[in-house]
Design a protein around this motif. Structure first.
Motif, PDB file in Angstrom:
ATOM      1  N   THR A 189       0.846  -1.200   0.000  1.00 15.73           N
ATOM      2  CA  THR A 189       0.000   0.000   0.000  1.00 15.73           C
ATOM      3  C   THR A 189       0.879   1.248   0.000  1.00 15.73           C
ATOM      4  OG1 THR A 189      -0.138  -0.141   2.424  1.00 15.73           O
ATOM      5  CG2 THR A 189      -1.964  -1.082   1.165  1.00 15.73           C
ATOM      6  N   ASP A 206       1.060   3.736   1.927  1.00 14.83           N
ATOM      7  CA  ASP A 206       1.553   4.241   3.211  1.00 14.83           C
ATOM      8  C   ASP A 206       2.745   3.447   3.751  1.00 14.83           C
ATOM      9  OD1 ASP A 206      -0.155   2.066   3.569  1.00 14.83           O
ATOM     10  OD2 ASP A 206      -0.678   2.657   5.618  1.00 14.83           O
ATOM     11  N   ASN A 224      -0.992 -10.973  12.283  1.00 17.35           N
ATOM     12  CA  ASN A 224      -0.737  -9.543  12.434  1.00 17.35           C
ATOM     13  C   ASN A 224      -1.204  -9.087  13.804  1.00 17.35           C
ATOM     14  OD1 ASN A 224      -1.190  -9.562   9.171  1.00 17.35           O
ATOM     15  ND2 ASN A 224       0.134  -7.875   9.812  1.00 17.35           N
ATOM     16  N   ASP A 235      -3.147  -5.974  15.911  1.00 13.86           N
ATOM     17  CA  ASP A 235      -4.091  -4.892  15.592  1.00 13.86           C
ATOM     18  C   ASP A 235      -3.540  -3.522  15.958  1.00 13.86           C
ATOM     19  OD1 ASP A 235      -4.352  -4.837  18.363  1.00 13.86           O
ATOM     20  OD2 ASP A 235      -6.522  -5.131  18.374  1.00 13.86           O
ATOM     21  N   PRO A 260       1.236  -0.849  12.343  1.00 13.73           N
ATOM     22  CA  PRO A 260       0.840   0.117  11.313  1.00 13.73           C
ATOM     23  C   PRO A 260      -0.094  -0.506  10.276  1.00 13.73           C
ATOM     24  CG  PRO A 260       3.200   0.236  11.724  1.00 13.73           C
ATOM     25  CD  PRO A 260       2.703  -0.965  12.465  1.00 13.73           C
ATOM     26  N   PRO A 261      -1.006   0.268   9.720  1.00 11.00           N
ATOM     27  CA  PRO A 261      -1.955  -0.272   8.737  1.00 11.00           C
ATOM     28  C   PRO A 261      -1.284  -0.953   7.547  1.00 11.00           C
ATOM     29  CG  PRO A 261      -2.688   1.880   9.495  1.00 11.00           C
ATOM     30  CD  PRO A 261      -1.321   1.678  10.075  1.00 11.00           C
ATOM     31  N   TRP A 262      -0.113  -0.442   7.127  1.00  6.57           N
ATOM     32  CA  TRP A 262       0.524  -1.056   5.961  1.00  6.57           C
ATOM     33  C   TRP A 262       0.976  -2.486   6.258  1.00  6.57           C
ATOM     34  CZ3 TRP A 262       5.536  -2.846   5.890  1.00  6.57           C
ATOM     35  CH2 TRP A 262       6.434  -2.338   6.837  1.00  6.57           C
ATOM     36  N   ALA A 285      -0.682  -4.507   8.328  1.00  6.09           N
ATOM     37  CA  ALA A 285      -1.917  -5.278   8.269  1.00  6.09           C
ATOM     38  C   ALA A 285      -2.263  -5.616   6.826  1.00  6.09           C
ATOM     39  CB  ALA A 285      -3.050  -4.499   8.926  1.00  6.09           C
ATOM     40  N   ALA A 286      -2.088  -4.640   5.942  1.00  3.12           N
ATOM     41  CA  ALA A 286      -2.370  -4.866   4.527  1.00  3.12           C
ATOM     42  C   ALA A 286      -1.448  -5.928   3.948  1.00  3.12           C
ATOM     43  CB  ALA A 286      -2.227  -3.563   3.754  1.00  3.12           C
TER      44      ALA A 286
END
Length: 269
Positions: free
Chosen positions: A129, A131, A219, A221, A224-226, A228-229
């Motif tokens: 992603t 980010d 993963n 929670d 960082p969101p990236w 998780a992606a």
């Protein structure tokens, strides 16, 4: 009763000695470390202790670290051969757990080693992603160049800032801590991590699609969101994968959070 721990050494295909600790007894599980860590690190050590009542857990030093040797030039295939040698010492078949870039190495190895019967990974840091960190395509060469110039601390800073998104001021403070010398001793292996991840940390979609082993992708929670992606992308491409999200965990996951998930997965038929 504490499970017995035995220390051993196995010789990889290129003649490099690879040191390991074996904890417990039972079906074999091999642990694959990520950056800056090696045999006996608290997280993997906690995983080994938690699994040892049911499994023979092999916690090994990847080449260039701890009690293991190193042979130039570096190649990812040699690390796969190292893992194969440890699995050989474990009886020829093993389940594997890899963390972070060690998870990426485990995925690469599983594609080439039928001796890997099950695979679990924690947050392999692929960039899928916008980010995600912008890691240069020649990252491994840059890291290796700094080490060859004697600038081990600068190599660590480049890795932490570019790949791990650690603020520069935090790295500056870390340089003043006693543990910095231990990190510098491993600085040459950071180029190995970059080579394992590949140019730009790109997702190896074709390799993942060819994996035949049951696979657990995990993963946190609070990561960082990236990341998780990345975990979701790995799980979506591996045909026999399941994805779990561990509550309250960051990339620096606690062993106590991993052990129940690994135990359930490795015991399942």
């Amino acid at each position: 009763m504490t499970a017995a721990t035995l220390t051993g050494t196995v010789v990889s295909a290129d003649g490099t000695a690879i040191a390991y600790d074996r904890h417990g007894s039972g079906p074999a599980v091999v642990l694959v470390h990520g950056a800056f860590t090696g045999r006996g690190h608290p997280t993997m050590g906690g995983v080994a202790a938690g699994l040892a009542p049911w499994f023979s857990v092999y916690d090994y030093d990847r080449r260039g670290r701890g009690g293991s040797g190193d042979t130039s030039p570096y190649a990812v295939r040699r690390e796969i051969e190292d893992l194969a040698a440890v699995i050989g010492a474990a009886g020829g078949r093993a389940m594997v757990f890899g963390g972070s870039s060690g998870g990426a190495l485990a995925l690469e190895a599983a594609a080439r080693l039928p001796a890997v019967t099950k695979l679990a990974v924690w947050e392999p840091p692929y960039h899928v992603t916008a980010d995600a960190p912008a890691v240069p395509h020649d990252f491994a060469a840059r890291l290796d160049g700094l080490v060859r110039q004697g600038r081990r601390g600068d190599a660590i800073e480049l890795f932490m800032v570019a790949a791990a998104q650690v603020p520069g001021e935090v790295v500056a403070a870390m340089r003043a801590t006693p543990s910095w010398a231990e990190s510098e001793a491993l600085a040459h292996t950071l180029a190995y991590e970059a080579a394992v991840m590949g140019p730009g940390n790109a997702l190896p979609a074709a390799l993942l699609a060819g994996l035949a082993q049951p696979t657990l992708v995990m993963n946190g929670d609070a990561s960082p969101p990236w990341m998780a992606a990345a975990g979701q992308a790995v799980a979506a491409r591996v045909p026999r994968a399941v994805h779990r999200v561990l509550e309250g965990q960051t990339h620096a996951v606690a062993a106590g959070a991993l052990v129940p998930e690994l135990l359930e997965f490795f015991v399942a038929g």
